[in-house]
Design a protein around this motif. Structure first.
Motif, PDB file in Angstrom:
ATOM      1  N   GLU A 192       6.791  12.368  -4.190  1.00 34.33           N
ATOM      2  CA  GLU A 192       6.011  11.123  -4.275  1.00 34.33           C
ATOM      3  C   GLU A 192       4.741  11.306  -5.100  1.00 34.33           C
ATOM      4  O   GLU A 192       3.668  10.835  -4.723  1.00 34.33           O
ATOM      5  CB  GLU A 192       5.684  10.605  -2.865  1.00 34.33           C
ATOM      6  N   CYS A 193       4.876  12.004  -6.227  1.00 34.75           N
ATOM      7  CA  CYS A 193       3.715  12.266  -7.081  1.00 34.75           C
ATOM      8  C   CYS A 193       3.252  10.974  -7.754  1.00 34.75           C
ATOM      9  O   CYS A 193       4.065  10.155  -8.188  1.00 34.75           O
ATOM     10  CB  CYS A 193       4.064  13.296  -8.152  1.00 34.75           C
ATOM     11  N   TYR A 194       1.956  10.849  -7.834  1.00 35.87           N
ATOM     12  CA  TYR A 194       1.320   9.697  -8.464  1.00 35.87           C
ATOM     13  C   TYR A 194       0.067  10.189  -9.163  1.00 35.87           C
ATOM     14  O   TYR A 194      -0.682  11.016  -8.623  1.00 35.87           O
ATOM     15  CB  TYR A 194       0.937   8.662  -7.393  1.00 35.87           C
ATOM     16  N   TRP A 195      -0.175   9.706 -10.384  1.00 36.30           N
ATOM     17  CA  TRP A 195      -1.423   9.982 -11.085  1.00 36.30           C
ATOM     18  C   TRP A 195      -1.890   8.664 -11.668  1.00 36.30           C
ATOM     19  O   TRP A 195      -1.167   8.013 -12.421  1.00 36.30           O
ATOM     20  CB  TRP A 195      -1.210  11.027 -12.166  1.00 36.30           C
ATOM     21  N   SER A 196      -3.074   8.269 -11.322  1.00 39.82           N
ATOM     22  CA  SER A 196      -3.577   6.951 -11.717  1.00 39.82           C
ATOM     23  C   SER A 196      -3.651   6.771 -13.229  1.00 39.82           C
ATOM     24  O   SER A 196      -3.595   5.643 -13.713  1.00 39.82           O
ATOM     25  CB  SER A 196      -4.960   6.704 -11.098  1.00 39.82           C
ATOM     26  N   GLU A 197      -3.737   7.856 -13.973  1.00 39.03           N
ATOM     27  CA  GLU A 197      -3.831   7.766 -15.426  1.00 39.03           C
ATOM     28  C   GLU A 197      -2.456   7.652 -16.097  1.00 39.03           C
ATOM     29  O   GLU A 197      -2.383   7.420 -17.303  1.00 39.03           O
ATOM     30  CB  GLU A 197      -4.578   8.977 -15.986  1.00 39.03           C
ATOM     31  N   ALA A 198      -1.396   7.829 -15.341  1.00 38.38           N
ATOM     32  CA  ALA A 198      -0.039   7.740 -15.890  1.00 38.38           C
ATOM     33  C   ALA A 198       0.421   6.287 -15.880  1.00 38.38           C
ATOM     34  O   ALA A 198       1.346   5.900 -15.176  1.00 38.38           O
ATOM     35  CB  ALA A 198       0.917   8.621 -15.090  1.00 38.38           C
ATOM     36  N   TRP A 221       2.014   4.636 -17.967  1.00 36.08           N
ATOM     37  CA  TRP A 221       3.375   4.425 -18.442  1.00 36.08           C
ATOM     38  C   TRP A 221       4.379   4.391 -17.295  1.00 36.08           C
ATOM     39  O   TRP A 221       5.400   3.728 -17.403  1.00 36.08           O
ATOM     40  CB  TRP A 221       3.783   5.495 -19.471  1.00 36.08           C
ATOM     41  N   CYS A 222       4.071   5.052 -16.194  1.00 38.49           N
ATOM     42  CA  CYS A 222       4.980   5.032 -15.040  1.00 38.49           C
ATOM     43  C   CYS A 222       5.051   3.638 -14.439  1.00 38.49           C
ATOM     44  O   CYS A 222       6.118   3.182 -14.046  1.00 38.49           O
ATOM     45  CB  CYS A 222       4.518   6.041 -13.990  1.00 38.49           C
ATOM     46  N   GLU A 223       3.889   2.983 -14.360  1.00 45.04           N
ATOM     47  CA  GLU A 223       3.867   1.625 -13.809  1.00 45.04           C
ATOM     48  C   GLU A 223       4.618   0.657 -14.719  1.00 45.04           C
ATOM     49  O   GLU A 223       5.310  -0.233 -14.242  1.00 45.04           O
ATOM     50  CB  GLU A 223       2.422   1.172 -13.614  1.00 45.04           C
ATOM     51  N   CYS A 224       4.470   0.870 -16.024  1.00 39.95           N
ATOM     52  CA  CYS A 224       5.123  -0.037 -16.986  1.00 39.95           C
ATOM     53  C   CYS A 224       6.638   0.127 -16.975  1.00 39.95           C
ATOM     54  O   CYS A 224       7.369  -0.845 -17.131  1.00 39.95           O
ATOM     55  CB  CYS A 224       4.599   0.220 -18.402  1.00 39.95           C
ATOM     56  N   THR A 225       7.094   1.363 -16.801  1.00 42.93           N
ATOM     57  CA  THR A 225       8.533   1.636 -16.885  1.00 42.93           C
ATOM     58  C   THR A 225       9.197   1.733 -15.522  1.00 42.93           C
ATOM     59  O   THR A 225      10.418   1.773 -15.430  1.00 42.93           O
ATOM     60  CB  THR A 225       8.779   2.952 -17.636  1.00 42.93           C
ATOM     61  N   GLY A 226       8.383   1.834 -14.454  1.00 43.89           N
ATOM     62  CA  GLY A 226       8.946   1.978 -13.118  1.00 43.89           C
ATOM     63  C   GLY A 226       9.381   3.398 -12.810  1.00 43.89           C
ATOM     64  O   GLY A 226      10.000   3.653 -11.785  1.00 43.89           O
TER      65      GLY A 226
END
Length: 139
Positions: A81-87, A89-94
């Motif tokens: 469940e890794c998350y980095w607020s600066e990534a 592109w993850c939010e845009c691509t899911g």
């Protein structure tokens, strides 16, 4: 003897310190002074095995570096469940955030990083202790 002080023998013994009190002590003294590295995946130690780290803070970047280094030597998928607020592109691509290889040597100094560390294979306690000596001042 810091390893005993930060273990479930004292600081992370909830019969002595409640979890909120242990977290408050860690916030006051700092992660590196209070982190039970050998038990970093133990839900009952260190305030749990989910880490939310502000990478603008030096000590929290070091915690992220140690987690990445340990995950690299232990078998299996340990960082979930890794998350980095600066990534962004993850939010845009899911897509889920995958920790890049360069984090083994340099953690970025921006954003918030979150992960849940689990034991997916053999726990490498000697490697964990070695990193605690290197980064947390254990002797």
């Amino acid at each position: 003897d810091r390893p005993k002080i930060v273990s479930r023998t004292l600081l992370n013994n909830h019969a002595i310190f409640t979890q909120p009190t242990a977290v408050a002590i860690r916030e006051r003294l700092g992660w590196l002074e209070c982190w039970d590295v050998p038990n970093l995946s133990d839900k009952k130690s260190n305030g749990g095995n989910t880490y939310t780290l502000d990478l603008t803070v030096y000590e929290q970047r070091v915690v992220a570096l140690v987690l990445v280094k340990i995950a690299a030597v232990e078998d299996g998928d340990n960082m979930l469940e890794c998350y980095w607020s600066e990534a962004t592109w993850c939010e845009c691509t899911g897509q889920a955030f995958m920790v890049p290889g360069y984090w083994l040597t340099q953690i970025p100094d921006a954003g918030v990083f979150r992960t849940r560390y689990v034991d997916a294979g053999d726990v490498q306690v000697p490697a964990r202790v070695k990193l605690a000596r290197q980064f947390c001042g254990w002797n």
